[in-house]
Design a protein around this motif. Sequence first.
Motif, PDB file in Angstrom:
ATOM      1  N   THR A 233       0.783  -1.268  -0.119  1.00 22.11           N
ATOM      2  CA  THR A 233       0.000   0.042   0.009  1.00 22.11           C
ATOM      3  C   THR A 233       0.699   1.311   0.116  1.00 22.11           C
ATOM      4  O   THR A 233       0.254   2.381  -0.280  1.00 22.11           O
ATOM      5  N   GLY A 234       2.355   1.073   0.365  1.00 23.16           N
ATOM      6  CA  GLY A 234       3.150   2.337   0.310  1.00 23.16           C
ATOM      7  C   GLY A 234       3.592   2.467  -1.218  1.00 23.16           C
ATOM      8  O   GLY A 234       4.279   3.594  -1.216  1.00 23.16           O
ATOM      9  N   TYR A 235       3.398   1.465  -1.963  1.00 23.03           N
ATOM     10  CA  TYR A 235       4.042   1.540  -3.216  1.00 23.03           C
ATOM     11  C   TYR A 235       5.262   1.942  -3.654  1.00 23.03           C
ATOM     12  O   TYR A 235       5.820   2.898  -4.548  1.00 23.03           O
ATOM     13  N   PHE A 236       6.360   1.589  -2.577  1.00 17.51           N
ATOM     14  CA  PHE A 236       7.436   1.646  -2.628  1.00 17.51           C
ATOM     15  C   PHE A 236       8.155   0.999  -3.953  1.00 17.51           C
ATOM     16  O   PHE A 236       7.827  -0.223  -4.417  1.00 17.51           O
ATOM     17  N   GLY A 237       8.700   1.899  -4.777  1.00 12.56           N
ATOM     18  CA  GLY A 237       9.307   1.306  -6.099  1.00 12.56           C
ATOM     19  C   GLY A 237       8.160   1.237  -7.090  1.00 12.56           C
ATOM     20  O   GLY A 237       8.487   0.679  -8.206  1.00 12.56           O
ATOM     21  N   ALA A 238       6.925   1.675  -6.746  1.00  9.84           N
ATOM     22  CA  ALA A 238       5.835   1.677  -7.899  1.00  9.84           C
ATOM     23  C   ALA A 238       4.932   2.837  -7.594  1.00  9.84           C
ATOM     24  O   ALA A 238       4.026   3.001  -8.070  1.00  9.84           O
ATOM     25  N   GLY A 239       5.552   3.911  -7.021  1.00  9.69           N
ATOM     26  CA  GLY A 239       4.615   5.173  -6.647  1.00  9.69           C
ATOM     27  C   GLY A 239       5.257   6.217  -6.446  1.00  9.69           C
ATOM     28  O   GLY A 239       6.575   6.146  -5.901  1.00  9.69           O
ATOM     29  N   LYS A 240       4.621   7.211  -6.060  1.00 16.23           N
ATOM     30  CA  LYS A 240       5.094   8.739  -5.451  1.00 16.23           C
ATOM     31  C   LYS A 240       4.335   9.205  -4.412  1.00 16.23           C
ATOM     32  O   LYS A 240       2.952   8.852  -4.175  1.00 16.23           O
ATOM     33  N   THR A 241       4.996  10.054  -3.743  1.00 12.83           N
ATOM     34  CA  THR A 241       4.092  10.840  -2.548  1.00 12.83           C
ATOM     35  C   THR A 241       3.269  12.194  -3.373  1.00 12.83           C
ATOM     36  O   THR A 241       4.230  13.065  -3.681  1.00 12.83           O
ATOM     37  N   ILE A 242       2.170  12.365  -3.040  1.00 11.35           N
ATOM     38  CA  ILE A 242       1.594  13.796  -3.469  1.00 11.35           C
ATOM     39  C   ILE A 242       0.795  14.144  -2.104  1.00 11.35           C
ATOM     40  O   ILE A 242      -0.066  13.449  -1.722  1.00 11.35           O
ATOM     41  N   ASP A 243       1.288  15.192  -1.666  1.00 12.46           N
ATOM     42  CA  ASP A 243       0.578  16.064  -0.519  1.00 12.46           C
ATOM     43  C   ASP A 243       0.676  14.803   0.758  1.00 12.46           C
ATOM     44  O   ASP A 243      -0.327  14.795   1.585  1.00 12.46           O
ATOM     45  N   GLY A 244       1.706  14.208   0.846  1.00 11.11           N
ATOM     46  CA  GLY A 244       1.884  13.251   2.028  1.00 11.11           C
ATOM     47  C   GLY A 244       1.178  12.121   1.849  1.00 11.11           C
ATOM     48  O   GLY A 244       1.590  11.159   2.764  1.00 11.11           O
ATOM     49  N   LYS A 245       0.527  11.846   0.724  1.00 17.12           N
ATOM     50  CA  LYS A 245      -0.166  10.388   0.424  1.00 17.12           C
ATOM     51  C   LYS A 245       0.610   9.613  -0.584  1.00 17.12           C
ATOM     52  O   LYS A 245       1.194  10.384  -1.545  1.00 17.12           O
ATOM     53  N   ARG A 246       0.581   8.495  -0.391  1.00 14.51           N
ATOM     54  CA  ARG A 246       1.383   7.586  -1.655  1.00 14.51           C
ATOM     55  C   ARG A 246       0.208   7.227  -2.662  1.00 14.51           C
ATOM     56  O   ARG A 246      -0.541   6.793  -2.299  1.00 14.51           O
ATOM     57  N   TYR A 247       0.737   7.166  -3.951  1.00 17.81           N
ATOM     58  CA  TYR A 247      -0.270   6.914  -5.008  1.00 17.81           C
ATOM     59  C   TYR A 247       0.877   6.027  -6.121  1.00 17.81           C
ATOM     60  O   TYR A 247       1.894   6.158  -6.022  1.00 17.81           O
ATOM     61  N   PHE A 248       0.240   4.907  -6.543  1.00 23.78           N
ATOM     62  CA  PHE A 248       0.509   4.308  -7.640  1.00 23.78           C
ATOM     63  C   PHE A 248       0.856   5.028  -8.799  1.00 23.78           C
ATOM     64  O   PHE A 248       0.561   5.852  -9.283  1.00 23.78           O
ATOM     65  N   ASP A 249       2.188   4.781  -9.306  1.00 23.38           N
ATOM     66  CA  ASP A 249       2.632   5.543 -10.660  1.00 23.38           C
ATOM     67  C   ASP A 249       2.994   4.738 -11.799  1.00 23.38           C
ATOM     68  O   ASP A 249       3.723   3.582 -11.591  1.00 23.38           O
ATOM     69  N   ASP A 250       2.218   4.567 -12.591  1.00 19.51           N
ATOM     70  CA  ASP A 250       2.445   3.725 -14.019  1.00 19.51           C
ATOM     71  C   ASP A 250       4.002   3.563 -14.372  1.00 19.51           C
ATOM     72  O   ASP A 250       4.455   2.303 -14.437  1.00 19.51           O
ATOM     73  N   GLU A 251       4.597   4.612 -14.589  1.00 17.61           N
ATOM     74  CA  GLU A 251       5.884   4.735 -15.223  1.00 17.61           C
ATOM     75  C   GLU A 251       7.087   4.276 -14.103  1.00 17.61           C
ATOM     76  O   GLU A 251       7.892   3.480 -14.426  1.00 17.61           O
ATOM     77  N   ILE A 252       6.835   4.504 -12.977  1.00 15.79           N
ATOM     78  CA  ILE A 252       7.759   4.055 -11.820  1.00 15.79           C
ATOM     79  C   ILE A 252       7.683   2.590 -11.691  1.00 15.79           C
ATOM     80  O   ILE A 252       8.639   1.831 -11.403  1.00 15.79           O
ATOM     81  N   PHE A 253       6.430   1.962 -11.563  1.00 20.64           N
ATOM     82  CA  PHE A 253       6.072   0.734 -11.480  1.00 20.64           C
ATOM     83  C   PHE A 253       6.523  -0.038 -12.626  1.00 20.64           C
ATOM     84  O   PHE A 253       7.260  -0.807 -12.491  1.00 20.64           O
ATOM     85  N   ARG A 254       6.182   0.508 -13.786  1.00 19.74           N
ATOM     86  CA  ARG A 254       6.802  -0.404 -15.093  1.00 19.74           C
ATOM     87  C   ARG A 254       8.150  -0.365 -15.150  1.00 19.74           C
ATOM     88  O   ARG A 254       8.775  -1.440 -15.565  1.00 19.74           O
ATOM     89  N   GLU A 255       9.091   0.636 -14.809  1.00 23.55           N
ATOM     90  CA  GLU A 255      10.694   0.369 -14.743  1.00 23.55           C
ATOM     91  C   GLU A 255      10.983  -0.711 -13.899  1.00 23.55           C
ATOM     92  O   GLU A 255      12.036  -1.340 -14.623  1.00 23.55           O
ATOM     93  N   ASN A 256      10.149  -0.990 -12.987  1.00 20.89           N
ATOM     94  CA  ASN A 256      10.721  -2.117 -11.921  1.00 20.89           C
ATOM     95  C   ASN A 256      10.326  -3.333 -12.611  1.00 20.89           C
ATOM     96  O   ASN A 256      10.742  -4.497 -12.726  1.00 20.89           O
ATOM     97  N   ALA A 257       8.927  -3.227 -12.955  1.00 20.47           N
ATOM     98  CA  ALA A 257       8.037  -4.512 -13.339  1.00 20.47           C
ATOM     99  C   ALA A 257       8.690  -5.223 -14.549  1.00 20.47           C
ATOM    100  O   ALA A 257       8.735  -6.598 -14.773  1.00 20.47           O
ATOM    101  N   ILE A 258       9.430  -4.417 -15.567  1.00 17.80           N
ATOM    102  CA  ILE A 258       9.731  -5.233 -16.765  1.00 17.80           C
ATOM    103  C   ILE A 258      11.322  -5.535 -16.617  1.00 17.80           C
ATOM    104  O   ILE A 258      11.868  -6.120 -17.699  1.00 17.80           O
TER     105      ILE A 258
END
Length: 503
Positions: free
Chosen positions: A209-234
């Motif tokens: 749920t923290g999306y570490f290596g798969a997301g970013k922080t916006i206004d103190g909340k963690r969100y999934f980010d397609d590009e950051i996730f993809r970089e690691n997933a592929i």
Amino acid sequence: MRDTILAIVIVINALCGVLVWFMPDLGNYILLTIASAFTFLGIYDAFLQKKHSLLRAFPIIARLRWFFEEEREKIQQYFIEDDLNGTPINREKRSIVYQRAKKEIETIPFGTQHDLYEKGYEFVKHSIFPTDHHNVLGEEVVFGSDKCTQKYKSSIINISAMSFGSLSKNAIMALNQGAKMGNFAHNTGEGGVSPYHLQGGDLIFQVGTGYFGAGKTIDGKRYFDDEIFRENAIRPEVKMIEIKLSQGAKPGHGGILPAKKNTEEISKIRSVEPFTRVDSPPSHSAFSNFEEMISFLQKVRELSNGKPIGIKFCVGNNEEIEEMITSFAKAGNYPDFIAVDGGEGGTGSAPLEFTNYVGTPLLEGLSFVHKTLVKHNLKDQIKIIASGKAIDAFDIIKLKAMGADAIGMARSFMLSLGCIQARECNLDTCPVGVATQDEDLVEALVVADKNVRVKNYHAKTVAAVKEVVSSMGKKSIDEVTSKDIFRRNKAGDISSLEEIYFN
Ligand SMILES: Cc1cc2nc3c(=O)[nH]c(=O)nc-3n(C[C@H](O)[C@H](O)[C@H](O)COP(=O)(O)O)c2cc1C
Ligand code: SF4
């Protein structure tokens, strides 16, 4: 009592002073220094410090109590516990991991220490015609439903999720190198992919749920980010993706990285403030109902170029799980695997109430998920990984019999790295360098030695599984069912796990 203790210390101090007066040699000066230190400590404990009433009443000697409290885990382990009563993992189970990891003698002399007539005793029945264990099949499993385009063949035993942060870099490197040598998979844990995971071993990239290596922080909340996730997933090392909904040791709570273990390096990998406690939220921000979950899983599958996608959870509310699996069936879209973690699962750090009282134990959770998948005709598409105190071959056979296709193991692999079950993983003081970020302690774990132990433990455990299965007269591990495992019940009778969990 306070006055007596202080009086004794002062008298000893005075005697040492007299000794130095008449015989001023080095030994006596040292004695005087020690006695003076105790006198000051006594005065400090009794009058100056105001925090501990016990120390004010019993200066100096009450400190022994803190010492024994600190060390009681080790004292218990070394001097008190017997082979079968240590928790969470008893000495007998710990020893078999050490023996297999070090390729030491694995046999037991004189006979079993278990009480075969006690309630809860479990066993399998052997055949008059055992098969040849060298030829027993079923040590591998293929992940990937009809929705997946990059199927993955793994061992039936893989390393369950443990992050860099919870574990040290040397522990992560040794696990990954061991996985490479032994051809099995290593789950990154929710901390994401770190450089130490990239040693050539196959990875299951976990997204929490923290999306570490798969997301970013916006206004103190963690969100999934397609590009950051993809970089690691592929990455070629990443063979499967696991979306973590919960884990057995703290379901409904979210991960905890203690402040001490959140070093500069780890905070950079996770993009959070260093040396602050990092709590992952209890639920995902990327979806909030089953329809959204299914769309998210499909998006993740596409972003990773069709690799197998799974979800991990500890069973909580059965109706919810049933509703989720019904939604998969209705949508005609589903994960490629479900990892079921038992309430007995391990953790680096968790609140006591969650560890002890929240979450369904593995056998109930696993059998429920298995039954529900079969009911909705999804078992052929969705593989099950089970985790929860699987250590020896019998544990693995039992979970296979209960419907698991593969087994995830965390603490047993920690033991293979040299973990002595000191249970200080949340304090950053792990004495063997497994679960700490303290540089000196981390250096104690020699990667080139421990990677081989990880590989040995895996290989010897798979071999032991095949031996037991062959004694049952079966040609494949997959032939074992819940009808083959027996348990003594309260009345002293014996029932199969089929009768207990599937009727
Ligand atoms: C030190 C440690 C760290 C863990 N970190 C994670 C994690 O990041 N994500 C997760 O899903 N489970 C985590 N777990 C749970 C394990 O992956 C596993 O599900 C659980 O411990 C049951 O397996 P075991 O009984 O073989 O240890 C962790 C467990 C331990 C002991
Ligand atoms: S030895 Fe280290 S890893 Fe093992 S339980 Fe203790 S602190 Fe945790």
